[in-house]
Design a protein around this motif. Structure first.
Motif, PDB file in Angstrom:
ATOM      1  N   UNK A   1      43.037 -28.472 152.358  1.00  0.00           N
ATOM      2  CA  UNK A   1      43.942 -29.692 152.834  1.00  0.00           C
ATOM      3  C   UNK A   1      45.276 -29.974 152.444  1.00  0.00           C
ATOM      4  N   UNK A   2      45.302 -30.497 151.159  1.00  0.00           N
ATOM      5  CA  UNK A   2      46.452 -30.591 150.245  1.00  0.00           C
ATOM      6  C   UNK A   2      47.444 -29.532 150.295  1.00  0.00           C
ATOM      7  N   UNK A   3      46.766 -28.278 150.023  1.00  0.00           N
ATOM      8  CA  UNK A   3      47.498 -27.157 149.944  1.00  0.00           C
ATOM      9  C   UNK A   3      48.272 -26.692 151.299  1.00  0.00           C
ATOM     10  N   UNK A   4      47.657 -26.750 152.161  1.00  0.00           N
ATOM     11  CA  UNK A   4      48.255 -26.547 153.696  1.00  0.00           C
ATOM     12  C   UNK A   4      49.350 -27.480 153.840  1.00  0.00           C
ATOM     13  N   UNK A   5      48.962 -28.684 153.604  1.00  0.00           N
ATOM     14  CA  UNK A   5      49.969 -29.883 153.843  1.00  0.00           C
ATOM     15  C   UNK A   5      51.332 -29.816 153.047  1.00  0.00           C
ATOM     16  N   UNK A   6      51.107 -29.258 151.730  1.00  0.00           N
ATOM     17  CA  UNK A   6      52.316 -28.763 150.939  1.00  0.00           C
ATOM     18  C   UNK A   6      53.006 -27.766 151.598  1.00  0.00           C
ATOM     19  N   UNK A   7      52.393 -26.719 151.951  1.00  0.00           N
ATOM     20  CA  UNK A   7      53.136 -25.479 152.285  1.00  0.00           C
ATOM     21  C   UNK A   7      53.784 -25.796 153.573  1.00  0.00           C
ATOM     22  N   UNK A   8      53.111 -26.770 154.560  1.00  0.00           N
ATOM     23  CA  UNK A   8      53.861 -27.272 155.773  1.00  0.00           C
ATOM     24  C   UNK A   8      55.019 -28.235 155.501  1.00  0.00           C
ATOM     25  N   UNK A   9      54.770 -28.821 154.355  1.00  0.00           N
ATOM     26  CA  UNK A   9      56.302 -29.749 154.046  1.00  0.00           C
ATOM     27  C   UNK A   9      57.220 -28.860 153.572  1.00  0.00           C
ATOM     28  N   UNK A  10      56.669 -27.854 152.682  1.00  0.00           N
ATOM     29  CA  UNK A  10      57.922 -27.004 152.242  1.00  0.00           C
ATOM     30  C   UNK A  10      58.695 -26.375 153.360  1.00  0.00           C
ATOM     31  N   UNK A  11      57.686 -25.701 154.390  1.00  0.00           N
ATOM     32  CA  UNK A  11      58.301 -25.197 155.479  1.00  0.00           C
ATOM     33  C   UNK A  11      58.974 -25.896 156.137  1.00  0.00           C
ATOM     34  N   UNK A  12      58.883 -27.226 156.620  1.00  0.00           N
ATOM     35  CA  UNK A  12      59.729 -28.092 157.415  1.00  0.00           C
ATOM     36  C   UNK A  12      60.835 -28.496 156.457  1.00  0.00           C
ATOM     37  N   UNK A  13      60.764 -28.772 155.341  1.00  0.00           N
ATOM     38  CA  UNK A  13      61.868 -29.032 154.525  1.00  0.00           C
ATOM     39  C   UNK A  13      62.951 -28.009 154.413  1.00  0.00           C
ATOM     40  N   UNK A  14      62.441 -26.627 154.389  1.00  0.00           N
ATOM     41  CA  UNK A  14      63.538 -25.616 154.528  1.00  0.00           C
ATOM     42  C   UNK A  14      64.064 -25.499 155.893  1.00  0.00           C
ATOM     43  N   UNK A  15      63.268 -25.655 157.097  1.00  0.00           N
ATOM     44  CA  UNK A  15      64.062 -25.580 158.456  1.00  0.00           C
ATOM     45  C   UNK A  15      64.911 -26.889 158.610  1.00  0.00           C
ATOM     46  N   UNK A  16      64.646 -28.165 158.114  1.00  0.00           N
ATOM     47  CA  UNK A  16      65.530 -29.194 158.310  1.00  0.00           C
ATOM     48  C   UNK A  16      66.795 -29.128 157.321  1.00  0.00           C
ATOM     49  N   UNK A  17      66.666 -28.477 156.462  1.00  0.00           N
ATOM     50  CA  UNK A  17      67.967 -28.368 155.459  1.00  0.00           C
ATOM     51  C   UNK A  17      68.596 -27.045 155.636  1.00  0.00           C
ATOM     52  N   UNK A  18      68.282 -26.319 156.580  1.00  0.00           N
ATOM     53  CA  UNK A  18      69.168 -25.034 156.953  1.00  0.00           C
ATOM     54  C   UNK A  18      70.594 -25.464 157.265  1.00  0.00           C
ATOM     55  N   UNK A  19      71.417 -24.460 157.228  1.00  0.00           N
ATOM     56  CA  UNK A  19      72.964 -24.699 157.670  1.00  0.00           C
ATOM     57  C   UNK A  19      72.829 -24.416 159.359  1.00  0.00           C
TER      58      UNK A  19
END
Length: 54
Positions: free
Chosen positions: A9-27
């Motif tokens: 659960x925390x591992x999948x949450x961390x992966x999801x947060x990383x994916x969301x962060x990279x999507x939100x910070x895109x150019x």
């Protein structure tokens, strides 16, 4: 097996947060800024005209 589920659960949450962060910070392309700036210039011209008569 239940312990593995609780560890995933925390591992999948961390992966999801990383994916969301990279999507939100895109150019993002600023293609729409030209029309907005032109509209703002027209607005300023209209405001200057309305105040110059009084």
């Amino acid at each position: 097996m239940a312990v593995l589920a609780w560890l995933l659960i925390p591992l999948l949450t961390a992966i999801g947060a990383g994916l969301w962060g990279s999507w939100a910070g895109r150019n993002r392309k600023a293609a729409g800024d030209g029309s907005e700036l032109a509209g703002y210039a027209r607005f300023r011209e209209a405001m200057e005209k309305s105040h110059s008569g009084t």
